[in-house]
Write an enzyme that holds these catalytic residues in place. Structure first.
Site, mmCIF file in Angstrom:
data_model
loop_
_atom_site.group_PDB
_atom_site.id
_atom_site.type_symbol
_atom_site.label_atom_id
_atom_site.label_comp_id
_atom_site.label_asym_id
_atom_site.label_seq_id
_atom_site.Cartn_x
_atom_site.Cartn_y
_atom_site.Cartn_z
ATOM 1 N N SER A 39 0.808 -1.226 0.000
ATOM 2 C CA SER A 39 0.000 0.000 0.000
ATOM 3 C C SER A 39 0.839 1.274 0.000
ATOM 4 C CB SER A 39 -0.929 0.007 1.210
ATOM 5 O OG SER A 39 -0.179 -0.140 2.401
ATOM 6 N N ASP A 327 -2.930 8.110 7.866
ATOM 7 C CA ASP A 327 -3.807 7.245 8.651
ATOM 8 C C ASP A 327 -2.911 6.485 9.630
ATOM 9 O OD1 ASP A 327 -2.643 5.205 7.175
ATOM 10 O OD2 ASP A 327 -4.418 4.759 5.979
ATOM 11 N N HIS A 330 0.017 4.808 7.071
ATOM 12 C CA HIS A 330 0.641 5.421 5.894
ATOM 13 C C HIS A 330 1.044 6.860 6.116
ATOM 14 C CE1 HIS A 330 -2.176 2.228 4.476
ATOM 15 N NE2 HIS A 330 -1.038 1.829 3.924
#
Ligand SMILES: *[C@@H]1O[C@H](CO)[C@@H](O)[C@H](O)[C@H]1NC(C)=O
Ligand SMILES: *[C@@H]1O[C@H](CO)[C@@H](O)[C@H](O)[C@H]1NC(C)=O
Ligand SMILES: *[C@@H]1O[C@H](CO)[C@@H](O)[C@H](O)[C@H]1NC(C)=O
Ligand SMILES: *[C@@H]1O[C@H](CO)[C@@H](O)[C@H](O)[C@H]1NC(C)=O
Ligand SMILES: CC(=O)N[C@H]1CO[C@H](CO)[C@@H](O)[C@@H]1O
Length: 371
Positions: A39, A327, A330
């Site tokens: 991600s 978040d 990340h």
């Protein structure tokens, strides 16, 4: 934390000025850039997968020109910045969105949120494209380019000229080893044994990438996972400080990657692998550049479904350049800029081994296909 990295923002600023001065028509430093990862670099591959690991909704992308695209940040991610530094005039597209062979030629992004070195990592959230599967997809890319160029030899020769980045391992910890309620790995292996298992498998994967034509490869190790908000909240002692046991477990994997890089560099003809040291990149006082919140997410994170990701539709913090984390997992765009800048032009000697990306790109490797 060492204070020797005051300059990283200055470098970022200079680099961006330099880039903006370059004429837009200039050719990139390499004809193609292929991205493997999770991600931290996914830019849409998970959008159509059945998984909770998605970021194609607001507030993700709130600062990105196209809005929410599946990038797990408020704006650009690490791969977006690296593509810019390489001289591409747009981001490398997600593999899932490329339909033509011509579209593959400048490189694609295979990354998938929650994906890991091990196939099972991240699967409790749903479908995932693991490193092995990303390599399968790259094999299909090679086959398609070979058809287009009328031969594997020509296709590999072309792929020899590209730049490759691989960033894996985060989810083998976050979404596997550190989740004993969902995965048995922490009962089956000590941290040292698990690091060994991951390193052995990753070594095979990197050799496979070389067999598919890669010659200039930057390998990103996992981040300082004991210091991400999600782990500090779930495994910490309530004080929102780094979880040392997690950092030392991840360090065992990182330590094994260095000899692997030496081995690949020594045994694979005409190839050069480098290791980006995320532990080193995390050194320094980010408040010097105005990032004064390093242990809490900017957005309001979910406590249930997709735990730790931004809650859909909630208004995030407005001072996003003051937060390291977007978040619970990340980095914000400014955090990604820092990582990209220091991996491209190392600030500390430990940032990249044995050299940084800008030096790797200048190497004149024998670009002939020897398979
Ligand atoms: C980007 O660069 C390519 C050549 O590398 C060129 O064909 C294309 O028109 C450029 N696109 C933009 C938007 O400048
Ligand atoms: C997702 O699926 C839609 C509709 O099937 C398609 O238009 C879109 O390009 C896909 N996006 C990605 C990133 O795969
Ligand atoms: C929590 O752990 C950190 C780091 O190990 C330590 O510095 C701190 O004193 C601990 N706090 C409490 C409340 O135990
Ligand atoms: C990465 O950087 C850290 C911090 O400087 C250092 O302790 C570690 O040895 C480095 N690891 C590698 C593989 O270079
Ligand atoms: C820069 C670097 O690490 N170069 C080494 C790559 O591997 C070959 C073979 O082991 C060495 O001779 C180089 O010094």
């Amino acid at each position: 934390m060492a204070s020797g990295v005051k300059v990283w923002f200055a470098i970022a600023t200079l680099l961006l000025m330099f880039l903006s001065l370059k004429p837009l028509v200039a050719e990139p430093q390499v004809p193609c850039y292929f991205i493997f990862g999770d991600s931290l670099v996914d830019n849409g591959n998970n959008n159509n997968l059945s998984t909770e690991a998605k970021a194609n909704y607001l507030p993700y992308g709130i600062d990105f020109p196209d809005g929410p695209t599946g990038r797990f940040s408020n704006g650009k991610n690490l791969a977006d910045y690296l593509a810019e530094f390489l001289g591409f005039n747009s981001s490398i597209p997600p593999y899932s969105a490329v339909t033509t062979t011509e579209g593959l030629l400048k490189g694609v992004n295979y990354a998938s949120g929650a994906g890991g070195i091990l196939d099972e990592s991240g699967t409790h959230m749903g479908e995932v494209i693991s490193m092995d599967q990303q390599l399968v997809n790259h094999g299909l890319t090679l086959a398609r380019i070979a058809l287009y160029m009328k031969g594997y030899r020509a296709a590999r020769y072309y792929l020899n000229k590209c730049f490759y980045s691989v960033g894996m391992g985060n989810n083998d910890y976050i979404n596997n080893y550190l989740m004993p309620q969902k995965y048995p790995s922490s009962r089956l292996y000590t941290p040292d044994q698990f690091a060994e298992l991951l390193a052995k498998k990753h070594y095979v994967q990197l050799k496979k990438l070389h067999a598919l034509g890669a010659r200039k490869v930057a390998v990103f190790g996992p981040g300082v996972l004991g210091c991400i908000p999600e782990e500090m909240e779930t495994h910490g002692n309530g004080s929102l400080s780094c979880v040392d046991s997690i950092n030392s477990a991840v360090q065992m994997f990182n330590d094994r990657m260095k000899p692997i890089i030496d081995d690949l560099n020594g045994s694979l003809k005409g190839a050069k692998f480098i290791l980006i040291n995320m532990t080193s990149l995390a050194l320094g006082d980010p408040s010097i550049i105005g990032i004064n919140n390093v242990n809490k997410a900017c957005c309001q994170v979910s406590k249930t479904k997709a735990k730790g990701q931004c809650e859909e539709g909630q208004v995030p913090c407005s001072n996003r350049n003051e937060y390291m984390f977007w978040d619970n997992f990340h980095l914000t765009e400014i955090g990604n800029l820092g990582t990209a800048t220091r991996s491209y032009t190392a600030t500390l000697p430990t940032d990249a081994y044995p050299m940084d990306i800008s030096s790797l790109l200048q190497l004149n490797l024998q670009a002939k296909s020897d398979i």
